[in-house]
Design an enzyme around this catalytic site. Structure first.
Site, PDB file in Angstrom:
ATOM      1  N   CYS A 115       1.008  -1.178  -0.058  1.00 31.89           N
ATOM      2  CA  CYS A 115      -0.032  -0.035  -0.129  1.00 31.89           C
ATOM      3  C   CYS A 115       0.914   1.296  -0.132  1.00 31.89           C
ATOM      4  CB  CYS A 115      -0.959   0.003   1.233  1.00 31.89           C
ATOM      5  SG  CYS A 115      -2.218  -1.427   1.149  1.00 31.89           S
ATOM      6  N   ASN A 289      -1.493   9.509   7.914  1.00 31.14           N
ATOM      7  CA  ASN A 289      -0.682   9.915   8.616  1.00 31.14           C
ATOM      8  C   ASN A 289       0.626   9.838   7.687  1.00 31.14           C
ATOM      9  OD1 ASN A 289       1.098  10.552  10.816  1.00 31.14           O
ATOM     10  ND2 ASN A 289       0.265   8.931  11.868  1.00 31.14           N
ATOM     11  N   CYS A 332       1.307   3.231  11.393  1.00 30.12           N
ATOM     12  CA  CYS A 332       1.975   1.963  11.059  1.00 30.12           C
ATOM     13  C   CYS A 332       3.432   1.876  10.651  1.00 30.12           C
ATOM     14  CB  CYS A 332       1.014   1.297   9.944  1.00 30.12           C
ATOM     15  SG  CYS A 332       0.322   0.014  10.142  1.00 30.12           S
TER      16      CYS A 332
END
Ligand code: SAH
Length: 354
Positions: A115, A289, A332
């Site tokens: 991603c 983020n 993450c």
């Protein structure tokens, strides 16, 4: 296999069949690990030394060890770094909410899903975590904080459905009455959309919440953010969620990270509303983020609220995810990445020194 990944039946089998000891010993060992959360054989006081030695010879405990943690000054969120037996490093997050404490765990070391906005996938997949390594992230935090954890989300590094068997084992053991006994209704598994695995999960007869990382309102945009969409397109992924709800009766969560100018327009909100129409679901909006490797930016607060209201007008349940721990590398994989590059630099330093 590590000892912490053994189910009660597997432990009984090992202790009775292979080591010729009594069945109740398996119950004792299981309780030490999954109720009392010890991390070494030494701490299992009522288990005879001879049995512990025999066990240790055939199966290691391999408990992950907390190497450092950071606490947010804003909301008390804590990020933990665990070192695994093979020196790999993973992150877990502890969050306090009004309804209880929540832990976000990693399911793999690294990730191969690619991603575009995610820091965890930049260096690819290293390996799967065992069920025990997932459990021990929760137990270790309970021990360290001295607080009970009531909710677990599998939304840290890794794609849980890419580590399917260990994930399902983990869920069953985490919710085991003879173990730490966290209700399946308080467990959420988030996936980027591995369609055949979503269908398999629907057949497991579990009561967990499925979250789909959607992040786009149409196939073209989703493909540009998430390579997995090339394999299973957006409609296949959403249809799999419909089937998951039909089979389990569990409301679906859709995760939608808002990226300024990419997926946050009024047209996106309209298209998204149409896409998920009729599904018993909940949309979680998360302003992206930003990670330094990519130039994605979060929309401003007004744009986020506007997007939310547009969905609500179409009858959709929406929350804006509270951004926990922004001051502590909340996204993450960011803390791990920072740690690994620091260790890397130290290695280089010592090479030059040496
Ligand atoms: N692989 C699983 C679970 C791990 S990612 C999945 O894809 O769902 C957990 C969630 O955080 C996913 O919704 C993911 O898309 C999102 N995420 C990852 N990096 C992010 C970032 N930088 N900003 C916002 N959300 C992010």
């Amino acid at each position: 296999m590590d000892l912490t990944s053994y189910t009660k039946e597997e432990l009984e089998n090992l202790i009775v069949e292979e080591l010729g000891d009594k069945k109740f010993r398996a119950g004792q060992v299981y309780e030490w690990i999954h109720k009392k959360h010890v991390t070494s054989y030494d701490e299992m006081h009522n288990v005879p030394k001879a049995l512990k030695e025999k066990l240790e010879c055939v199966v290691p405990m391999n408990s992950p060890e907390i190497i450092t943690f950071q606490e947010s000054k804003i909301d008390g969120t804590r990020k933990y770094l665990y070192k695994l037996y093979d020196n790999q490093v993973i992150e877990s997050v502890f969050m306090r909410y009004k309804h209880g404490n929540s832990v976000c765990i990693s399911s793999q070391v690294g990730c191969r899903m690619g991603c575009r906005f995610c820091a965890s996938t930049l260096d690819g997949l290293v390996r799967n975590l065992t069920a025990g390594e997932m459990l021990m992230q929760v137990y270790g935090i309970e021990r360290h904080t001295g607080e009970r954890v009531s909710n677990v989300v599998v939304m840290g590094t890794g794609e849980p459905l890419d580590n399917y068997d260990n994930l399902v084992k983990f869920v069953k053991m985490l919710s085991d009455e003879d173990g730490t006994n966290i209700s399946q209704r308080n467990i959420t598994v988030s996936t980027c959309g591995l369609v055949p695995k979503i269908d398999e999960l629907a057949d497991e007869d579990l009561q967990i919440t499925l979250a789909l990382s959607l992040h786009a309102s149409n196939q073209e945009k989703r493909e540009s953010l998430m390579p997995i969409a090339k394999k299973y397109d957006i409609h296949e992924a959403v249809d799999a969620c419909r089937r998951y709800f039909d089979k389990t009766g569990r409301r679906i969560s859709f995760e939608y990270s808002l990226v300024s100018g990419r997926n946050d327009t009024a047209e996106d909100a309209a298209e998204l509303s149409k896409l998920i129409k009729g599904i018993n679901c909940h949309v979680n909006l998360i302003p992206v983020n930003p990670i330094k490797e990519r130039d994605y930016e979060a929309p401003d607060r007004a744009a986020v609220i506007d997007f939310k209201e547009r969905l609500e007008k179409n009858g959709i349940n929406v929350t804006i995810r509270r951004e926990m721990g922004r001051d502590i590398d909340g996204a993450c994989g960011q803390l791990r990445k920072k740690y690994m590059s620091k260790v890397g630099e130290e290695d280089e330093d010592s090479r030059t020194d040496g």
